[in-house]
Design a protein around this motif. Structure first.
Motif, PDB file in Angstrom:
ATOM      1  N   ALA A  78       0.828  -1.201   0.000  1.00 26.25           N
ATOM      2  CA  ALA A  78       0.000   0.000   0.000  1.00 26.25           C
ATOM      3  C   ALA A  78       0.860   1.247   0.000  1.00 26.25           C
ATOM      4  O   ALA A  78       0.582   2.221  -0.719  1.00 26.25           O
ATOM      5  CB  ALA A  78      -0.932  -0.004   1.220  1.00 26.25           C
ATOM      6  N   THR A  79       1.934   1.235   0.796  1.00 27.91           N
ATOM      7  CA  THR A  79       2.817   2.403   0.858  1.00 27.91           C
ATOM      8  C   THR A  79       3.496   2.654  -0.481  1.00 27.91           C
ATOM      9  O   THR A  79       3.517   3.783  -0.985  1.00 27.91           O
ATOM     10  CB  THR A  79       3.888   2.201   1.948  1.00 27.91           C
ATOM     11  N   SER A  83      10.270   6.759  -7.376  1.00 26.34           N
ATOM     12  CA  SER A  83       9.293   5.753  -6.996  1.00 26.34           C
ATOM     13  C   SER A  83       9.932   4.379  -6.870  1.00 26.34           C
ATOM     14  O   SER A  83       9.613   3.610  -5.958  1.00 26.34           O
ATOM     15  CB  SER A  83       8.157   5.729  -8.025  1.00 26.34           C
ATOM     16  N   VAL A  89       1.628   6.478  -6.998  1.00 26.28           N
ATOM     17  CA  VAL A  89       0.509   7.280  -7.501  1.00 26.28           C
ATOM     18  C   VAL A  89       0.734   8.757  -7.192  1.00 26.28           C
ATOM     19  O   VAL A  89       0.527   9.632  -8.051  1.00 26.28           O
ATOM     20  CB  VAL A  89      -0.823   6.797  -6.901  1.00 26.28           C
ATOM     21  N   VAL A  90       1.179   9.057  -5.968  1.00 26.20           N
ATOM     22  CA  VAL A  90       1.404  10.454  -5.580  1.00 26.20           C
ATOM     23  C   VAL A  90       2.524  11.075  -6.408  1.00 26.20           C
ATOM     24  O   VAL A  90       2.385  12.205  -6.911  1.00 26.20           O
ATOM     25  CB  VAL A  90       1.714  10.544  -4.073  1.00 26.20           C
ATOM     26  N   LEU A 101       0.915   3.801  -3.061  1.00 28.39           N
ATOM     27  CA  LEU A 101       0.489   5.178  -2.800  1.00 28.39           C
ATOM     28  C   LEU A 101       1.580   6.174  -3.196  1.00 28.39           C
ATOM     29  O   LEU A 101       1.292   7.209  -3.804  1.00 28.39           O
ATOM     30  CB  LEU A 101       0.139   5.332  -1.317  1.00 28.39           C
TER      31      LEU A 101
END
Length: 636
Positions: free
Chosen positions: A197-198, A243, A204-205, A201
């Motif tokens: 999830a981290t 990322s 995406v951010v 996220l």
């Protein structure tokens, strides 16, 4: 360098030069031969790689090989995201939405099942490769559609499915891969979920921040024009690296998100980015595919057995048809169109590139059967490209789903001149479409039964409503030289600059006031301006199409009509081509010439017929030379 060559290898500089020359050369040769470039790149890469041993990426490029593939795939996926305009998707046909929102998940599931039960892969490898298999190859679909000349609706469905599913397939593969990475490296389920999830996220951010930040900078003119593409390229690499540092391979998700954000930002600089993605994609797709083909291990291919053939058959005959029929169920789409779409799904470079990358990553995680991902992807791409490349056109003809057999002419601008030309072409079975943003200018064309499009040919409405694949030649002939130049320049990449024409520009009083010669299309006819040509029409000049024979040759035609201005020629098989000078005239017996003829010569031509005589031979069989007389009601 000498030691490397002596050992049978290349130095890195020579290797890069070879990859570039072979990749771009294969693309150019495919364009000349009108065949899918991926086939030639596949053959070329294997010939210089495992067959001859001239080039071995691991040996000649070494540690740069994997980072180059990763960065190239990142840029390719960014380009895929840059094609995904939500407004365009919102306005698309219901069939496209179903193929995306229903077809993509269903295709992922069925492809994974085919990989697991037919090819024998484990669920982990099947989930990753099945996600990539959603992609139907936009770089392959486009040339296939152009050569097969499908009807508008099935062509649009196939094209939009390929464009939209390109980034979605990559996202599916990335999601499956990240789940596998986290589950295999985390110590517990809670930690695995938190890490996934981290990382997701953050990706995406970062992608959203990179996209919005870049769009803000470009919209506020914070970046000069000459630096827009370099800044764009650097931001892509920065977002990818940042990322990736948080979660391995999440950079691919980040750059795809960034591309989607920029595609929907309505930037005035979108044309620069479009050119960047076109040029970058050609170079990177060529390079990546040559590298991957050259690195194919025949021992790995040797691990494939009869199950590979069963897998390909299951994908082509079961997974794809079930996906399409399931997605398009309860729609009003005719069964013939559903069938054509169901059995048309050529895979392309993105599948091979992303599959090769994830195959290596999965092997590094200890998933042994991932060694088969690359070979299976190669086999699927090769088989589907060959099958659909050679059967799409015949199948479409058998189903009655082809566009006009003869490539037509797109004429921009409604006037006395263009309507008369369109009538002459229509009488000789050359498809023609007349467009103009002024409805009144199209009145005479509509009365003459000529197909028309009311609107700007450069608008988004034209992109969706005009069957561009039906036309090979474009003529910009409005009373606005600047607009003609804009249209010709914009249509040149679509038609090819050699097939885009415009009326000659009015001479500017000073050279510095003239439009650049590098812009626009080729000169139309005898290089007369719009006003000169329309004045001839008002003086009584007419378009005539005359067939040539062994007796009535081009020389005899010229002798009898010395003042006629030959504008175009039509070959025996109906192919149309404008001509700009006598050097282009190669009109054999059985072909025809399209000319603008003055009143004095028209009287001589028509006199024998009026008096009951035979008249000139036409080359197209008995009967008079075809004519298109401008109606008096036509606007100036």
């Amino acid at each position: 360098m000498e030691e490397s060559i002596a050992a049978g290898g290349l130095d890195p500089i020579s290797a890069f030069a070879l990859v570039g020359a072979i990749g771009v050369g294969a693309q150019w040769l495919a364009w000349r031969l009108r065949m899918p470039a991926i086939v030639l790149m596949l053959v070329a890469g294997i010939l210089i790689g495992p067959v001859s041993g001239i080039f071995d990426p691991d040996r000649d490029i070494g540690p740069l090989y994997e980072p180059m593939i990763s960065l190239a795939v990142a840029v390719i996926l960014f380009e895929g995201g840059l094609t995904l305009s939500l407004n365009t998707l919102r306005d698309a046909a219901e069939g496209v939405k179903r193929l995306v929102f229903i077809g993509a998940p269903l295709g992922w599931l069925l492809s994974a099942l085919a990989l697991h039960y037919a090819a024998g892969l484990g669920w982990e490898s099947s989930a990753v490769l099945g996600g990539i298999m959603i992609v139907t190859g936009p770089t392959v679909i486009a040339p296939l559609l152009r050569t097969s000349r499908l009807a508008r609706r099935p062509a649009a469905l196939l094209q939009w499915e390929a464009i939209v599913n390109d980034p979605l397939g990559a996202l599916a593969a990335i999601a499956a891969f990240e789940v596998i990475v986290v589950l295999r490296t985390a110590t517990d389920w809670g930690g695995a979920f938190f890490e996934l999830a981290t990382g997701g996220l953050v990706a995406v951010v970062l992608g959203a921040v990179g996209g919005y930040g870049l769009s803000w900078a470009l919209r506020r003119a914070k970046v000069p024009e000459y630096m827009k593409v370099p800044v764009l390229f650097v931001v892509i690499l920065a977002v990818f690296a940042a990322s990736d540092a948080v979660l391995h391979e999440s950079g691919l998700l980040a750059v795809t998100i960034m591309g989607i954000v920029l595609a929907n930002a309505n930037l005035p600089s979108y044309e620069e980015m479009r050119r960047f993605k076109e040029h970058a994609t050609i170079l990177l797709v060529s390079g990546v595919f040559i590298l991957l083909a050259a690195s194919v291990d025949f021992t790995a291919l040797g691990q494939l057995n009869w199950r590979a053939a069963v897998f390909v058959a299951a994908v082509v005959l079961l997974a794809r048809p079930l996906t399409v029929y399931g997605a398009l169920a309860s729609t009003k789409l005719p069964w013939k169109e559903r069938t054509l779409i169901a059995f048309t799904a050529p895979r392309g470079v993105v599948l091979v590139a992303v599959a090769g990358l994830f195959g290596e990553r999965l092997m590094a995680l200890g998933i042994d059967d991932a060694v088969l991902i690359g070979p299976l992807a190669f086999v699927l791409v090769a088989v589907t490209v060959i099958i659909h490349g050679f059967t799409l056109a015949p199948v479409a003809r058998a189903l009655g789903l082809t566009a006009a057999e003869t490539p037509g002419v797109l004429i921009v601008g409604g006037s006395r001149l263009t309507v008369a030309l369109a009538e002459a072409l229509k009488e000789n079975k050359v498809p023609v479409l007349l467009t103009d943003p002024n409805r009144t200018s199209l009145r005479a064309a509509r009365e003459a039964g000529i197909p028309t499009f009311f609107g700007d040919i450069l608008s988004e409405a034209a992109e969706h409503r005009v069957e561009i694949l039906n036309y090979r030649t474009a003529l910009a002939a409005t009373n606005n030289d600047a607009y003609n130049t804009l249209v010709a320049t914009d249509l040149a990449p679509e038609f090819g600059r050699e097939f885009v024409y415009q009326t000659a520009r009015e001479k500017a009083e000073h050279v510095r006031h003239a439009l650049p010669a590098s812009l626009g299309g080729r000169p139309f006819g005898d290089k007369s301006t719009y006003n000169m040509l329309n004045q001839r029409m008002w003086q009584g000049w007419e378009f005539r199409v005359t067939g040539l024979t062994d007796e009535f040759t081009l020389t005899r035609y010229r002798d009898q009509r010395p003042e006629a201005v030959i504008m175009a020629q039509i070959t025996k098989d109906g192919q149309f081509q404008f001509v700009t000078d006598d050097e282009e005239l190669r009109v054999p017996a059985g072909a025809s010439v399209v000319a603008l003829i003055p009143p004095a010569e028209l009287e001589k031509i028509d006199a024998p017929r009026k008096g009951g005589g035979q008249g000139e031979p036409t080359g197209g069989g008995p009967g008079p030379t075809s004519t298109a007389k401008p109606a008096a009601a036509l606007p100036k």
